[in-house]
Scaffold this motif. Structure first.
Motif, PDB file in Angstrom:
ATOM      1  N   ASP A 194      21.029  41.823   3.154  1.00  0.00           N
ATOM      2  CA  ASP A 194      22.286  42.333   2.610  1.00  0.00           C
ATOM      3  C   ASP A 194      22.105  42.759   1.149  1.00  0.00           C
ATOM      4  O   ASP A 194      21.382  42.114   0.385  1.00  0.00           O
ATOM      5  N   THR A 195      22.761  43.866   0.784  1.00  0.00           N
ATOM      6  CA  THR A 195      22.678  44.367  -0.593  1.00  0.00           C
ATOM      7  C   THR A 195      24.018  44.289  -1.304  1.00  0.00           C
ATOM      8  O   THR A 195      24.235  44.983  -2.303  1.00  0.00           O
ATOM      9  N   CYS A 196      24.921  43.452  -0.782  1.00  0.00           N
ATOM     10  CA  CYS A 196      26.273  43.394  -1.339  1.00  0.00           C
ATOM     11  C   CYS A 196      26.645  41.994  -1.796  1.00  0.00           C
ATOM     12  O   CYS A 196      27.796  41.578  -1.674  1.00  0.00           O
TER      13      CYS A 196
ATOM     14  N   ARG B 256      27.898  51.025  -6.127  1.00  0.00           N
ATOM     15  CA  ARG B 256      27.759  49.812  -5.315  1.00  0.00           C
ATOM     16  C   ARG B 256      29.069  49.422  -4.649  1.00  0.00           C
ATOM     17  O   ARG B 256      29.085  49.010  -3.484  1.00  0.00           O
TER      18      ARG B 256
ATOM     19  N   CYS C 117      29.354  49.144  -0.593  1.00  0.00           N
ATOM     20  CA  CYS C 117      29.571  47.865   0.072  1.00  0.00           C
ATOM     21  C   CYS C 117      30.816  47.863   0.952  1.00  0.00           C
ATOM     22  O   CYS C 117      31.133  46.848   1.571  1.00  0.00           O
TER      23      CYS C 117
ATOM     24  N   PRO D 250      25.671  46.613   3.815  1.00  0.00           N
ATOM     25  CA  PRO D 250      26.753  45.625   3.644  1.00  0.00           C
ATOM     26  C   PRO D 250      26.921  44.746   4.896  1.00  0.00           C
ATOM     27  O   PRO D 250      27.881  44.907   5.663  1.00  0.00           O
TER      28      PRO D 250
ATOM     29  N   TRP E 156      23.828  51.969   2.060  1.00  0.00           N
ATOM     30  CA  TRP E 156      23.624  50.586   1.682  1.00  0.00           C
ATOM     31  C   TRP E 156      23.525  49.686   2.916  1.00  0.00           C
ATOM     32  O   TRP E 156      23.572  50.169   4.050  1.00  0.00           O
TER      33      TRP E 156
END
Length: 422
Positions: free
Chosen positions: A159-161, A95, A99, A130, A128
């Motif tokens: 968003d995945t961060c 992760r 990110c 970000p 990802w």
């Protein structure tokens, strides 16, 4: 002979000096034009979810590439355009690394269409999403210059961060006061993504658009790039007072200020007889605030009598609340042609309240628009008894009805006379 040679040499030197003198200002003009050029950074989501084939029977990535190629062909010459990606390079599961996956695919500057298209063609959905880090980097891409600055974010997911909330990032960018606008486009959005992208756009005065077809994506991005080339009105910084007597006197224009929580801001405007004052105000929440809030704009006389007011309320679904008012001042009598201008005091009050552990300073950003125009005249613009120019139509209808009645009555009497004779 020697004299002629010296004269020729002097003439050549003079021409060279003149040419050099003319060249330097041209360079200065070129530098000034470049500093004022509008800048756009297209930020494209290249995360793994862009492989989904739900836009006109093809993948989201293919639709984005097609749209980008058409946008690059239509970009105005005066616009400096760049392309930044997010999630394009790291395919792994770490992760922290994912990110950080944002890169400048094409630098912001004069557009080489072939080079930009070649760079876009190499993209493959990878990692990802970000969004927050990408927005921070995109703001740096647009740093410098005095022209308009616009980020166009195109994403198919939220968003995945976290905890770096992209909405908070957008608020921080807006708080810098650099005049940067973020517009967001959601590819086949769900509810959560729609809320996040809407929040990002609203924080900077931008727009959110839901996109489900390639043509929609192309048209919207083209529209936003063209909008960046439109003339920009730069707000003038001002500082309102805590009472009308100490307030600054403003002319027609766009102004910015900051209003602290629970604070009133006063401004003054001079309105001549026969003019109309049009004013509007927007207050933005650039930090976490409690959900119920509103803004009030009042126009009062110098002694304190209220003339007119405008007000609006919010419930937490938007970060900006706006309202406005209009005040037409009557024309002076013929006997009093030297009537003085009236000083109108504008009071701005907002009811935003800070959330827990939120700094109260500096105040919330406030944007005030003042427009003093010639008021409507009695003869042409003001409706007469609610009919305005409809009086002409009403008169024509009455006259037509009267003439039709006369003709019909004469025909009726003639037919009766003929019937009696027969």
């Amino acid at each position: 002979m020697i004299t002629r040679t010296r004269l020729a040499t002097g003439a050549c030197a003079l021409l060279a000096a003149l040419a050099a003198g003319m060249a330097f200002p041209a360079g200065a003009v070129a530098d000034e034009t470049s500093a004022l050029a509008p800048k756009v950074d297209l930020v494209l989501d290249v995360s793994g979810s862009m492989r989904a084939k739900d836009i006109d029977g093809k993948s989201r990535m293919a639709a984005a590439k097609q749209a980008f190629n058409e946008v690059l062909d239509a970009t105005p010459e005066e616009v400096q355009l760049g392309i930044r990606t997010l999630g394009a390079n790291y395919p792994g599961d770490d992760r922290r690394t994912g990110c950080k996956d944002t890169a400048q695919l094409y630098p912001v500057g004069p557009l080489d269409r072939t080079e930009a298209k070649t760079a876009v063609a190499t993209l493959t959905p990878t990692g990802w999403t970000p969004i927050g880090p990408a927005l921070l980097k995109a703001a740096d891409d647009l740093d410098g210059g005095e022209g308009s600055k616009r980020i166009v974010l195109i994403s198919d997911g939220e968003d995945t961060c976290a905890p770096l909330d992209p909405c908070e990032v957008a608020r921080e960018i807006a708080a810098k006061g650099i005049g940067l606008t973020i517009d967001t486009l959601g590819l086949v959005p769900n509810t959560k993504m729609r809320q996040q992208l809407s929040c990002i756009a609203e924080a900077t005065g931008g727009t959110f658009t839901s996109v489900e077809h390639t043509e929609e994506l192309t048209d919207k991005v083209n529209q936003l790039v063209d909008r960046a080339a439109d003339p920009v009105v730069t707000p003038v910084a001002t500082t309102g007072a805590d009472q009308c007597a100490k307030a600054p006197t403003l002319k027609s224009g766009l102004y910015t200020d900051r209003a602290e929580f629970g604070q009133q801001r006063w401004y003054r405007v001079d309105v001549e007889p026969g003019q109309e004052l049009r004013a509007s105000v927007s207050v933005a929440a650039d930090r976490a605030v409690n959900p119920s809030y509103g803004v009030l704009l009042r126009a009062v006389t110098a002694p304190g009598r209220e003339i007119v007011r405008g007000e609006a309320a919010g419930n937490g679904r938007t970060d900006v609340v706006s309202t406005g008012l209009r005040y037409p001042k009557a024309e002076a009598d013929d006997e009093d042609e030297t009537a003085a201008a009236e000083t109108v005091c504008l009071q701005v009050t907002h009811s935003f309240s800070a959330g827990s552990n939120v700094q109260s300073t500096p105040g919330l950003p406030l944007e005030l628009t003042i427009d003093v125009v010639d008021g409507p005249s009695q003869s042409s613009d003001v409706a007469s008894f609610g009919l305005g120019r409809g009086w002409w139509l009403l008169g024509a209808l009455i006259l037509t009805g009267f003439l039709a009645g006369l003709v019909w009555g004469w025909l009726s009497r003639w037919r009766v006379a003929v019937w009696r004779t027969n």
